[in-house]
Write an enzyme that holds these catalytic residues in place. Sequence first.
Site, PDB file in Angstrom:
ATOM      1  N   ASP A  12       0.820  -1.213   0.000  1.00  0.00           N
ATOM      2  CA  ASP A  12       0.000   0.000   0.000  1.00  0.00           C
ATOM      3  C   ASP A  12       0.859   1.269   0.000  1.00  0.00           C
ATOM      4  O   ASP A  12       1.950   1.285   0.571  1.00  0.00           O
ATOM      5  CB  ASP A  12      -0.912  -0.021   1.236  1.00  0.00           C
ATOM      6  CG  ASP A  12      -2.029   0.999   1.126  1.00  0.00           C
ATOM      7  OD1 ASP A  12      -2.341   1.433   0.003  1.00  0.00           O
ATOM      8  OD2 ASP A  12      -2.588   1.375   2.177  1.00  0.00           O
ATOM      9  N   ASN A  60     -10.679  -2.703  -6.086  1.00  0.00           N
ATOM     10  CA  ASN A  60      -9.909  -1.713  -6.854  1.00  0.00           C
ATOM     11  C   ASN A  60     -10.564  -1.333  -8.190  1.00  0.00           C
ATOM     12  O   ASN A  60     -10.184  -0.335  -8.811  1.00  0.00           O
ATOM     13  CB  ASN A  60      -8.467  -2.199  -7.112  1.00  0.00           C
ATOM     14  CG  ASN A  60      -7.583  -2.159  -5.885  1.00  0.00           C
ATOM     15  OD1 ASN A  60      -6.660  -2.961  -5.736  1.00  0.00           O
ATOM     16  ND2 ASN A  60      -7.846  -1.224  -4.977  1.00  0.00           N
TER      17      ASN A  60
HETATM   18  C1  FPP Z   1      -1.888   0.072  -3.434  1.00  0.00           C
HETATM   19  O1  FPP Z   1      -1.452   1.402  -3.333  1.00  0.00           O
HETATM   20  C2  FPP Z   1      -1.306  -0.541  -4.607  1.00  0.00           C
HETATM   21  C3  FPP Z   1      -2.020  -1.093  -5.627  1.00  0.00           C
HETATM   22  C4  FPP Z   1      -3.481  -1.122  -5.663  1.00  0.00           C
HETATM   23  C5  FPP Z   1      -1.337  -1.661  -6.793  1.00  0.00           C
HETATM   24  C6  FPP Z   1      -0.098  -2.436  -6.511  1.00  0.00           C
HETATM   25  C7  FPP Z   1       0.746  -2.433  -7.726  1.00  0.00           C
HETATM   26  C8  FPP Z   1       2.101  -2.394  -7.729  1.00  0.00           C
HETATM   27  C9  FPP Z   1       2.946  -2.510  -6.539  1.00  0.00           C
HETATM   28  C10 FPP Z   1       2.844  -2.230  -9.006  1.00  0.00           C
HETATM   29  C11 FPP Z   1       2.451  -3.147 -10.039  1.00  0.00           C
HETATM   30  C12 FPP Z   1       2.744  -4.543  -9.706  1.00  0.00           C
HETATM   31  C13 FPP Z   1       2.845  -5.470 -10.643  1.00  0.00           C
HETATM   32  C14 FPP Z   1       3.181  -6.863 -10.245  1.00  0.00           C
HETATM   33  C15 FPP Z   1       2.682  -5.152 -12.062  1.00  0.00           C
HETATM   34  P1  FPP Z   1      -2.536   2.563  -3.456  1.00  0.00           P
HETATM   35  O2  FPP Z   1      -2.572   2.993  -4.871  1.00  0.00           O
HETATM   36  O3  FPP Z   1      -3.834   2.130  -2.860  1.00  0.00           O
HETATM   37  O4  FPP Z   1      -1.854   3.679  -2.573  1.00  0.00           O
HETATM   38  P2  FPP Z   1      -2.577   4.824  -1.734  1.00  0.00           P
HETATM   39  O5  FPP Z   1      -3.114   4.153  -0.488  1.00  0.00           O
HETATM   40  O6  FPP Z   1      -1.453   5.742  -1.426  1.00  0.00           O
HETATM   41  O7  FPP Z   1      -3.631   5.419  -2.598  1.00  0.00           O
END
Ligand code: FPP
Length: 224
Positions: A12, A60
């Site tokens: 996250d 998501n």
């Molecule tokens: C959560 O952070 C992250 C995600 C929903 C996506 C995770 C993806 C990656 C780490 C990169 C891609 C991975 C692959 C394997 C291609 P958030 O966006 O919810 O962060 P926030 O809480 O700051 O909004």
Amino acid sequence: MNPLNHVAIIMDGNGRWGLKNENSRNAGHKAGLKTVEKIIKESIKNNVKFLTLFAFSTENWKRPKKEISFLFNLLEDFLKNKIDDLNKQNIKLKIIGIKNFSTRLNKLLNISEKKTSKNTKIQINLALNYGSKSELVNAFKNLIKNNDKINEKNLSKHLQTKNIPDPDILIRTGDKKRLSNFLLWQLAYSEIFFEKKLWPDFNENDYNKIIKKFRSIKRNFGKI
Ligand code: FPP
């Protein structure tokens, strides 16, 4: 010292990192992918056998279309560019979650899983379109459909994580203390580490500190 087989991670904080550093949430996802690569390498060094990464939850889909397509393009490019390399490193890739993406991405995911299916160094479980509650509901439905006796062992066989030991460690970065519908059954006895750093800032050193702490914990599993 506790044996360490399986690490699960809620990655996250990409969006916040991106906004803070480059005024774009997507930049955070791009940077988050670099951390994914670092942590895979470090897991191998630590002889971790299963690494489960929460990359996209069933919830998501509520994000803006542009962010969703950025994430899937990132994944597609990653697999196209890196799957042969992962295969050479004896890494097995498994998708947990419902593969209902574009025909092109579904095909690429299936090919990537098939190509690496015999590998034995480490298994990366990529949780994509994954939600624990619906996984459990489906597992119960299948138990009933097959007329199987309802018990813990049989239920586990109907989960997407069948044949995968439960996580020893759960790490959640990004300074939030919640499970977000991730592996609710499987995390029953995991050691949980909430990390303040945002996922793109999380590094090998942070990871090794958690592993060291985990090794020293007395795990009781209900005993004393
Ligand atoms: C959560 O952070 C992250 C995600 C929903 C996506 C995770 C993806 C990656 C780490 C990169 C891609 C991975 C692959 C394997 C291609 P958030 O966006 O919810 O962060 P926030 O809480 O700051 O909004």
